[in-house]
Design a protein around this motif. Sequence first.
Motif, short mmCIF file in Angstrom:
data_model
loop_
_atom_site.label_atom_id
_atom_site.label_comp_id
_atom_site.label_asym_id
_atom_site.label_seq_id
_atom_site.Cartn_x
_atom_site.Cartn_y
_atom_site.Cartn_z
N ALA A 30 -2.78 1.43 -0.26
CA ALA A 30 -1.63 2.20 -0.73
C ALA A 30 -1.16 3.17 0.35
O ALA A 30 0.02 3.45 0.48
CB ALA A 30 -2.02 2.96 -2.00
N PRO A 63 1.93 -4.77 -5.63
CA PRO A 63 0.86 -4.63 -4.64
C PRO A 63 1.35 -4.19 -3.27
O PRO A 63 0.55 -3.80 -2.43
CB PRO A 63 0.25 -6.03 -4.59
CG PRO A 63 1.27 -6.94 -5.14
CD PRO A 63 2.11 -6.14 -6.09
N TYR A 68 -2.11 7.10 -10.64
CA TYR A 68 -2.42 6.19 -9.54
C TYR A 68 -2.39 6.93 -8.22
O TYR A 68 -3.30 6.86 -7.41
CB TYR A 68 -1.40 5.04 -9.55
CG TYR A 68 -1.72 3.94 -8.59
CD1 TYR A 68 -2.67 2.99 -8.91
CD2 TYR A 68 -1.07 3.84 -7.37
CE1 TYR A 68 -2.96 1.96 -8.05
CE2 TYR A 68 -1.35 2.81 -6.51
CZ TYR A 68 -2.29 1.87 -6.86
OH TYR A 68 -2.58 0.85 -5.99
N HIS A 113 2.64 -0.30 -4.38
CA HIS A 113 1.68 0.38 -5.26
C HIS A 113 2.40 1.24 -6.30
O HIS A 113 1.90 2.27 -6.72
CB HIS A 113 0.69 1.21 -4.46
CG HIS A 113 -0.27 0.36 -3.70
ND1 HIS A 113 -1.58 0.16 -4.07
CD2 HIS A 113 -0.09 -0.38 -2.58
CE1 HIS A 113 -2.18 -0.64 -3.21
NE2 HIS A 113 -1.29 -0.98 -2.29
N LEU A 144 -3.63 -6.33 -9.17
CA LEU A 144 -2.63 -5.27 -9.27
C LEU A 144 -1.36 -5.80 -9.92
O LEU A 144 -0.75 -5.13 -10.75
CB LEU A 144 -2.32 -4.70 -7.88
CG LEU A 144 -3.37 -3.78 -7.27
CD1 LEU A 144 -2.90 -3.28 -5.93
CD2 LEU A 144 -3.67 -2.60 -8.18
N ILE A 150 -8.02 -0.71 -2.21
CA ILE A 150 -6.73 -0.53 -2.89
C ILE A 150 -6.11 0.81 -2.51
O ILE A 150 -4.92 0.89 -2.19
CB ILE A 150 -6.91 -0.62 -4.41
CG1 ILE A 150 -7.30 -2.05 -4.79
CG2 ILE A 150 -5.63 -0.24 -5.13
CD1 ILE A 150 -7.68 -2.22 -6.24
#
Length: 376
Positions: free
Chosen positions: A83, A123, A358, A126, A116, A79
């Motif tokens: 990103a 997704p 994030y 992000h 996500l 993930i």
Amino acid sequence: MGRAPCCDKVGLKKGPWTPEEDQKLLAYIEENGHGSWRALPTKAGLQRCGKSCRLRWTNYLRPDIKRGKFTVQEEQTIIQLHALLGNRWSAIATHLPKRTDNEIKNYWNTHLKKRLAKMGIDPVSHKPKNATLLSIDGQSKSVANLSHMAQWESARLEAEARLVKQSRLQCTSQNTKQVGLADQPSTVSDKLFPPVSGAPTSCLDILKALNRVWSNKAGNGNGNGNGDLESSPTSTLSTTGGVVESSTNMFEFVSGKSSRSCDDGTTGEGCDEEWEFKAKDHMVNSTAGFNGINMSSIDNNNNEHISRGNFLENFTDLLLSNSGTSNHRNVQADGESNIGLAPSRDNNSYYEENNKNYWNNILNLVNSSLQDPPLF
DNA sequence: AACCGCGACAACCGCTCCTCG
DNA sequence: TCGAGGAGCGGTTGTCGCGGT
């Protein structure tokens, strides 16, 4: 228009591979190496396209492939790298030992992307889906900066991937007589980031260099450089000297010590730090960029201390807590679980905080890669 | 038991990039 | 320098298994 097919498709078998075909391919490559993929099927006695053979080998038969469920750590790596890099599965795969790009791609499409989305994160970008909120505090500009960083990192990863392939092939050739396949650095990125002989390939050292400079600037209060990180890779940047010309004030990531003990059991390295986000209350000028970005803390000896355990812990929490439908978690004041969801907050602060954390976590991952030895 | 829908994953296809003559 | 061919990448499709009706 259009190229001729890679091989004569008449009479060639398609579809799932049989155990007999697998055995033939495996035996041939173990004996002779694959050499030219186009020529391989004939030599190996297979009624298959060379391309099909290559895929079967790289995605399934190769001995160094790990199959089975992805671990939480692998998931978070995918993930975070996604990103940074987007759908560049091969680049992502270079940071996941024994996983193929195809496998990662499939896993992303079938599991992670949906997860996500369920979390309210786009997704693709992000970012939270109501990303318009982010423009309020300049967060979107931070994302733009991260994209810029990602460009550099992408180039770096390309070069790194080649080195990985090369070393893999060298190792494989010792075991299986595989010959004549080592890729030579040839891309622009290879020229930009040539391998340093005698030293382990450090991941993400571009960002490391950026981080050093940013940190130094933040530390000495000399943070008003005029370079524009967003401009282009023409920004002055040197991996050897760690020279980067950037940037203007916008916000900063600050690491702070906590007294908590490391309890995640993952790495045991520098796990006592927490991360907080401090939004700058002003912009120096209209040029986006960040000055005081401290993705890791640097002590007096310029040694970096990188938080990883907390991140993994939080990320695991996040993944697990959001794998259900509405399993919201409360935010704790000390930032311990501020990656989680906060139902009591209004949407703005909720998404802002989520997004900040994030991206903080992405930066953390990047930094943790700096300390980790190469995966291969 | 048969059918249907869905998820997971393997494999294919078309395009781009790279190499080499 | 250019073009042809090979290799690799990413998107998409096909197939299979499983659970629900």
